[in-house]
Design a protein around this motif. Structure first.
Motif, short mmCIF file in Angstrom:
data_model
loop_
_atom_site.label_atom_id
_atom_site.label_comp_id
_atom_site.label_asym_id
_atom_site.label_seq_id
_atom_site.Cartn_x
_atom_site.Cartn_y
_atom_site.Cartn_z
N ILE A 1 0.86 -1.19 0.00
CA ILE A 1 0.00 0.00 0.00
C ILE A 1 0.88 1.23 0.00
CG2 ILE A 1 -1.78 1.27 1.25
CD1 ILE A 1 -2.41 -1.46 2.65
N HIS A 2 0.65 2.11 -0.93
CA HIS A 2 1.48 3.32 -1.02
C HIS A 2 0.63 4.52 -1.37
CE1 HIS A 2 5.19 1.02 -1.06
NE2 HIS A 2 4.66 0.22 -1.95
N ARG A 3 1.07 5.69 -0.93
CA ARG A 3 0.50 6.92 -1.48
C ARG A 3 0.96 6.97 -2.93
NH1 ARG A 3 2.22 7.95 3.46
NH2 ARG A 3 0.90 9.11 4.93
N GLN A 4 0.11 7.41 -3.81
CA GLN A 4 0.45 7.39 -5.23
C GLN A 4 1.68 8.21 -5.58
OE1 GLN A 4 -0.67 10.03 -7.67
NE2 GLN A 4 -0.79 8.86 -9.56
N GLU A 5 1.88 9.32 -4.85
CA GLU A 5 3.01 10.21 -5.18
C GLU A 5 4.35 9.51 -5.07
OE1 GLU A 5 0.04 10.95 -3.27
OE2 GLU A 5 1.37 11.81 -1.75
#
Lengths: 152, 76
Positions: B42-46
């Protein structure tokens, strides 16, 4: 094994043994089309740094370093996906490298600890893994206090 | 893209194993709670854009006269 020669922009012509090629079948972010690399260890000349030279674009090469040299406690947990992608069966097969960014001011060189390269040295497969940990994308190699000294 | 409207406390279930809960809304910021198995990253898109940009910067690194010398400077 068939040797092949590429004319690199930094190192001139290099003759490579096919068995030394590392395949990044997903490429790496920013360079999805570059699938084949070789690791250049030029020994004492480069200190702890190595180079990952792209074979599909002779102009592209990355300076890399073992992140443990910068952070002795650095640990990477390979994801289940990564283990499958790189066909990892033993942790000893895995080499972890951080990509180094070197700009004109050498003293501000940084290493990407957030997204290390994982290489299965036995199977010659590699991939860049984005870690979930809040590690820096630009970890200063020379530390905040050293940027004053710079390099002449 | 599937568009759903959720209120604080409501959840979205993705596949069998992923749950997203709207924990709080403050001004223009939504706080989300995500439950997923360990093998799902899971990651922030940035972050992907940042990694891509950094790889491109790194690929432009020129070969300095001596990386070993640079390293020695560090250990002084």
């Amino acid at each position: 094994m068939t040797p092949l020669t590429i004319n690199t922009s930094r190192f001139g012509p290099l003759t490579i043994d096919e068995k030394d090629i590392i395949v990044f079948y997903k490429g790496i972010p920013g360079f999805p089309q570059l699938r084949r690399f070789i690791y250049l260890d030029r020994g004492a000349e480069d200190g702890p740094f190595g180079w990952l030279q792209a074979l599909d674009d002779a102009e592209v090469a990355f300076i890399v370093i073992d992140p443990l040299v910068l952070q002795p406690q650095y640990q990477v947990a390979a994801t289940v996906e990564m283990v499958a992608d790189l066909d990892i069966t033993q942790s000893e097969q895995v080499q972890v490298l951080a990509i180094v960014t070197l700009t004109d001011d050498l003293a501000t060189a940084t290493a990407n600890l957030r997204a290390p390269l994982l290489i299965n040295v036995d199977k010659r497969l590699g991939q860049q893994l984005v870690l979930e940990d809040a590690l820096p994308v630009r970890h200063p190699i020379f530390g905040a206090q050293d940027t004053q000294q710079g390099v002449e | 893209m599937l568009v759903l409207a959720r209120k604080v406390g409501e959840k979205i279930v993705i596949g069998k194993d992923i749950e997203v809960t709207v924990l709080a809304i403050k001004g223009d910021q939504v706080r989300l709670g995500i439950e997923a198995p360990d093998n799902v990253s899971i990651h922030r898109q940035e972050i992907f854009l940042e990694i891509e940009a950094e790889n491109k910067r790194a690929a432009r690194s020129k070969k300095p006269l001596s990386l070993a010398q640079l390293w020695e400077q560090r250990n002084k």
